[in-house]
Every structure is written in structure tokens, then in C-alpha cells.
Motif scaffolding. Structure first.
Motif, PDB file in Angstrom:
ATOM      1  N   GLU A  20       0.841  -1.213   0.000  1.00 51.85           N
ATOM      2  CA  GLU A  20       0.000   0.000   0.000  1.00 51.85           C
ATOM      3  C   GLU A  20       0.872   1.257   0.000  1.00 51.85           C
ATOM      4  O   GLU A  20       0.554   2.237  -0.670  1.00 51.85           O
ATOM      5  N   LEU A  21       1.967   1.206   0.736  1.00 50.68           N
ATOM      6  CA  LEU A  21       2.891   2.342   0.816  1.00 50.68           C
ATOM      7  C   LEU A  21       3.812   2.431  -0.407  1.00 50.68           C
ATOM      8  O   LEU A  21       4.642   3.321  -0.492  1.00 50.68           O
ATOM      9  N   LYS A  22       3.650   1.464  -1.329  1.00 56.34           N
ATOM     10  CA  LYS A  22       4.511   1.365  -2.514  1.00 56.34           C
ATOM     11  C   LYS A  22       5.977   1.227  -2.107  1.00 56.34           C
ATOM     12  O   LYS A  22       6.875   1.784  -2.728  1.00 56.34           O
ATOM     13  N   ARG A  23       6.200   0.434  -1.031  1.00 56.86           N
ATOM     14  CA  ARG A  23       7.546   0.187  -0.506  1.00 56.86           C
ATOM     15  C   ARG A  23       7.724  -1.297  -0.187  1.00 56.86           C
ATOM     16  O   ARG A  23       8.102  -1.664   0.920  1.00 56.86           O
ATOM     17  N   PRO A  24       7.467  -2.191  -1.157  1.00 54.54           N
ATOM     18  CA  PRO A  24       7.585  -3.620  -0.858  1.00 54.54           C
ATOM     19  C   PRO A  24       9.000  -4.023  -0.447  1.00 54.54           C
ATOM     20  O   PRO A  24       9.182  -5.035   0.209  1.00 54.54           O
ATOM     21  N   ASP A  25       9.999  -3.204  -0.800  1.00 55.41           N
ATOM     22  CA  ASP A  25      11.371  -3.487  -0.400  1.00 55.41           C
ATOM     23  C   ASP A  25      11.527  -3.445   1.121  1.00 55.41           C
ATOM     24  O   ASP A  25      12.362  -4.150   1.687  1.00 55.41           O
ATOM     25  N   ASN A  26      10.726  -2.659   1.800  1.00 52.99           N
ATOM     26  CA  ASN A  26      10.780  -2.574   3.262  1.00 52.99           C
ATOM     27  C   ASN A  26      10.296  -3.857   3.922  1.00 52.99           C
ATOM     28  O   ASN A  26      10.672  -4.149   5.043  1.00 52.99           O
ATOM     29  N   PHE A  27       9.460  -4.617   3.229  1.00 52.89           N
ATOM     30  CA  PHE A  27       8.929  -5.840   3.817  1.00 52.89           C
ATOM     31  C   PHE A  27      10.044  -6.798   4.192  1.00 52.89           C
ATOM     32  O   PHE A  27      10.087  -7.313   5.291  1.00 52.89           O
ATOM     33  N   VAL A  28      10.965  -7.021   3.295  1.00 53.43           N
ATOM     34  CA  VAL A  28      12.061  -7.946   3.550  1.00 53.43           C
ATOM     35  C   VAL A  28      12.950  -7.409   4.657  1.00 53.43           C
ATOM     36  O   VAL A  28      13.364  -8.144   5.559  1.00 53.43           O
ATOM     37  N   ALA A  29      13.218  -6.130   4.638  1.00 54.15           N
ATOM     38  CA  ALA A  29      14.123  -5.542   5.623  1.00 54.15           C
ATOM     39  C   ALA A  29      13.526  -5.481   7.022  1.00 54.15           C
ATOM     40  O   ALA A  29      14.243  -5.519   8.007  1.00 54.15           O
TER      41      ALA A  29
END
Length: 93
Positions: free
Chosen positions: A79-88
Motif C-alpha cells: 500500500e505504501l509502494k515500498r515492498p522493499d521494506n517488507f524484507v528488511a
């Protein structure tokens, strides 16, 4: 409204997962407004459900035990357009 719900839940039974569920819902709302910092903070607070000892719910309407928090976290970051943060940011268990 979610701040009020969090305040009310904080005064409830600390052995139940209610306060953590409220934070998971809060995270979704914050993701919708684009507040990544607030969303992360709420998700981290919701993740504390894993520290509860005994059953996280009493068999009533709320059966939040944190088993789907990774899914919630992923949804928020998409939703935040930050799927890269999910892994981190995803805690490992």
C-alpha cells in the motif's frame, strides 16, 4: 478514532491480544495515508503479541494471535509502494 481505540485497549486485559490487534488495524490505516513511520511503529507494536504467554484470546470474537502479521506487514508495504521494506523489516521467528 484509532488513537482512542488504542487508548481503550491499553487499559484492557493485558493478557489478551486486543491492544495488538488495534495496532495491526492502525498500521493498515496509516499505510493508507502514506505514513510509513507510523505504520512501521504500529506493526512493531502489533508484533509484540508474540510475547504474550498463554492463549492470546479468550475464544470470543477476537482471535488475533499474530499468525498473519507477516501478511499484514506485506499488505501495508505494498500500500505504501515500498515492498522493499517488507524484507528488511520482517522479524524472523
Amino acid at each position: 478514532m484509532l488513537d482512542l481505540a488504542a487508548s481503550l485497549a491499553a487499559r484492557g486485559d493485558s493478557a489478551l491480544s486486543t491492544r495488538h490487534w488495534v495496532q495491526a488495524v492502525r498500521a493498515q490505516a496509516l499505510a493508507g495515508t502514506g505514513d510509513i513511520g507510523g505504520c512501521q511503529k504500529a506493526l512493531d507494536a502489533a508484533d509484540e503479541v508474540h510475547g504474550l504467554t498463554g492463549p492470546a484470546h479468550n475464544g470470543g470474537w477476537l482471535r488475533f494471535d499474530g499468525s498473519r502479521l507477516a501478511e499484514e506487514r506485506g499488505t501495508c508495504y505494498v500500500e505504501l509502494k515500498r515492498p522493499d521494506n517488507f524484507v528488511a523489516r520482517t522479524p524472523t521467528r
